[in-house]
Design a protein around this motif. Structure first.
Motif, PDB file in Angstrom:
ATOM      1  N   SER A  81       0.841  -1.196   0.000  1.00  0.00           N
ATOM      2  CA  SER A  81       0.000   0.000   0.000  1.00  0.00           C
ATOM      3  C   SER A  81       0.874   1.242   0.000  1.00  0.00           C
ATOM      4  CB  SER A  81      -0.906   0.020   1.229  1.00  0.00           C
ATOM      5  OG  SER A  81      -1.542   1.281   1.334  1.00  0.00           O
ATOM      6  N   ALA A  82       0.707   2.075  -1.018  1.00  0.00           N
ATOM      7  CA  ALA A  82       1.466   3.322  -1.069  1.00  0.00           C
ATOM      8  C   ALA A  82       0.994   4.292   0.004  1.00  0.00           C
ATOM      9  CB  ALA A  82       1.353   3.955  -2.454  1.00  0.00           C
ATOM     10  N   VAL A  83      -0.170   4.041   0.583  1.00  0.00           N
ATOM     11  CA  VAL A  83      -0.673   4.882   1.669  1.00  0.00           C
ATOM     12  C   VAL A  83       0.047   4.549   2.966  1.00  0.00           C
ATOM     13  CG1 VAL A  83      -2.710   5.443   3.053  1.00  0.00           C
ATOM     14  CG2 VAL A  83      -2.931   5.140   0.584  1.00  0.00           C
ATOM     15  N   GLU A 114      -2.974   2.182  -4.702  1.00  0.00           N
ATOM     16  CA  GLU A 114      -2.928   3.646  -4.547  1.00  0.00           C
ATOM     17  C   GLU A 114      -1.557   4.203  -4.932  1.00  0.00           C
ATOM     18  OE1 GLU A 114      -5.761   5.089  -3.917  1.00  0.00           O
ATOM     19  OE2 GLU A 114      -6.896   3.389  -3.135  1.00  0.00           O
ATOM     20  N   ILE A 115      -1.007   3.700  -6.015  1.00  0.00           N
ATOM     21  CA  ILE A 115       0.347   4.095  -6.428  1.00  0.00           C
ATOM     22  C   ILE A 115       0.465   5.605  -6.628  1.00  0.00           C
ATOM     23  CG2 ILE A 115      -0.041   3.694  -8.901  1.00  0.00           C
ATOM     24  CD1 ILE A 115       2.880   2.554  -8.953  1.00  0.00           C
ATOM     25  N   HIS A 116      -0.626   6.252  -6.934  1.00  0.00           N
ATOM     26  CA  HIS A 116      -0.602   7.705  -7.126  1.00  0.00           C
ATOM     27  C   HIS A 116      -0.286   8.458  -5.831  1.00  0.00           C
ATOM     28  CE1 HIS A 116      -4.734   6.769  -5.901  1.00  0.00           C
ATOM     29  NE2 HIS A 116      -4.712   7.958  -5.317  1.00  0.00           N
ATOM     30  N   ARG A 117      -0.370   7.787  -4.678  1.00  0.00           N
ATOM     31  CA  ARG A 117      -0.059   8.432  -3.403  1.00  0.00           C
ATOM     32  C   ARG A 117       1.439   8.619  -3.195  1.00  0.00           C
ATOM     33  NH1 ARG A 117      -3.858   8.865   0.686  1.00  0.00           N
ATOM     34  NH2 ARG A 117      -5.926   8.690  -0.194  1.00  0.00           N
ATOM     35  N   PHE A 118       2.247   7.832  -3.911  1.00  0.00           N
ATOM     36  CA  PHE A 118       3.696   8.037  -3.855  1.00  0.00           C
ATOM     37  C   PHE A 118       4.039   9.276  -4.661  1.00  0.00           C
ATOM     38  CE2 PHE A 118       6.408   3.998  -3.001  1.00  0.00           C
ATOM     39  CZ  PHE A 118       5.955   3.978  -1.690  1.00  0.00           C
ATOM     40  N   ILE A 138       2.550  -3.993 -10.814  1.00  0.00           N
ATOM     41  CA  ILE A 138       1.161  -3.693 -11.145  1.00  0.00           C
ATOM     42  C   ILE A 138       0.704  -2.647 -10.142  1.00  0.00           C
ATOM     43  CG2 ILE A 138      -1.206  -4.507 -11.349  1.00  0.00           C
ATOM     44  CD1 ILE A 138      -0.212  -7.156 -12.281  1.00  0.00           C
ATOM     45  N   GLY A 139       0.509  -1.448 -10.643  1.00  0.00           N
ATOM     46  CA  GLY A 139       0.038  -0.356  -9.803  1.00  0.00           C
ATOM     47  C   GLY A 139      -1.448  -0.151 -10.007  1.00  0.00           C
ATOM     48  N   ALA A 140      -2.136   0.218  -8.946  1.00  0.00           N
ATOM     49  CA  ALA A 140      -3.567   0.510  -9.036  1.00  0.00           C
ATOM     50  C   ALA A 140      -3.783   1.960  -8.656  1.00  0.00           C
ATOM     51  CB  ALA A 140      -4.356  -0.398  -8.105  1.00  0.00           C
ATOM     52  N   THR A 141      -4.598   2.642  -9.450  1.00  0.00           N
ATOM     53  CA  THR A 141      -4.861   4.045  -9.175  1.00  0.00           C
ATOM     54  C   THR A 141      -6.265   4.430  -9.602  1.00  0.00           C
ATOM     55  OG1 THR A 141      -4.092   6.323  -9.510  1.00  0.00           O
ATOM     56  CG2 THR A 141      -3.857   4.821 -11.373  1.00  0.00           C
ATOM     57  N   THR A 142      -6.829   5.354  -8.875  1.00  0.00           N
ATOM     58  CA  THR A 142      -8.106   5.943  -9.257  1.00  0.00           C
ATOM     59  C   THR A 142      -7.880   7.267  -9.979  1.00  0.00           C
ATOM     60  OG1 THR A 142      -8.255   7.010  -7.103  1.00  0.00           O
ATOM     61  CG2 THR A 142      -9.366   4.881  -7.344  1.00  0.00           C
TER      62      THR A 142
END
Length: 180
Positions: A81-83, A114-118, A138-142
């Motif tokens: 978790s990037a969070v 939540e890769i966009h949190r990095f 494999i990154g997941a992002t909204t």
């Protein structure tokens, strides 16, 4: 009264856990990504998964798809978790991935939720390990990957857009829930 037995909750598992697809055939509502002849279906069948960025709304199946891909390709699955995590944990994952690769040629699929949190420099921590094959990311992002991820990481991954589940997919899922 004891609520847990060996770390498992007493009684049946929660419905969402029981309904989570475990195979490609059980995933519904993403035919544009997983249908016959699609890029991702072929990559899975050939066990040649590139690094991916899964982009979609919450609940569309990003985490499930990553788990199913790892299972279908016999890769070791490392969720992150990037969070909650940081570069220190990534180093530990990389060390385990190197050991797996050296000992039994097992690939490691690193799933970064939540890769966009990095921030952009934290995202750079993945680059050398993706480039040398230690990890398949494999990154997941909204969030829109074009804005949320750095260009270097995007250039080494394929963006896969997952759609919201349509009415037909929801009917299938409700039918499965009723059968359960």
């Amino acid at each position: 009264m004891e609520l847990f037995d060996r770390g498992e909750p007493a009684g049946p598992r929660p419905l969402p856990d029981r309904m989570r697809p475990g195979t490609l055939e059980e995933i519904v509502g993403q035919d544009h990504v997983l249908g016959e002849g699609s890029f991702l279906r072929i990559a899975i069948e050939q066990d040649a998964i590139p690094s991916l960025i899964l982009w979609g709304i919450p609940g569309c199946g990003k985490t499930t798809l990553a788990r199913v891909v790892a299972e279908a390709t016999d890769a070791a699955f490392e969720p992150f978790s990037a969070v909650l995590g940081g570069v220190k944990e990534i180093r530990q994952i990389v060390d385990r991935a190197r050991q797996r690769r050296q000992l039994n040629q097992t690939r490691t699929l690193l799933f970064v939720d939540e890769i966009h949190r990095f921030n952009k420099s934290q995202q750079d921590a993945f680059l050398p390990h993706v480039e040398d094959g230690t990890l398949t990311l494999i990154g997941a992002t909204t969030e829109n990957p074009s804005f949320a991820l750095n260009a270097a990481l995007l250039s080494r991954a394929r963006v896969v857009r997952l759609e919201p589940l349509d009415e037909a997919a929801l009917v299938v899922l409700m039918g499965r829930a009723l059968e359960d």
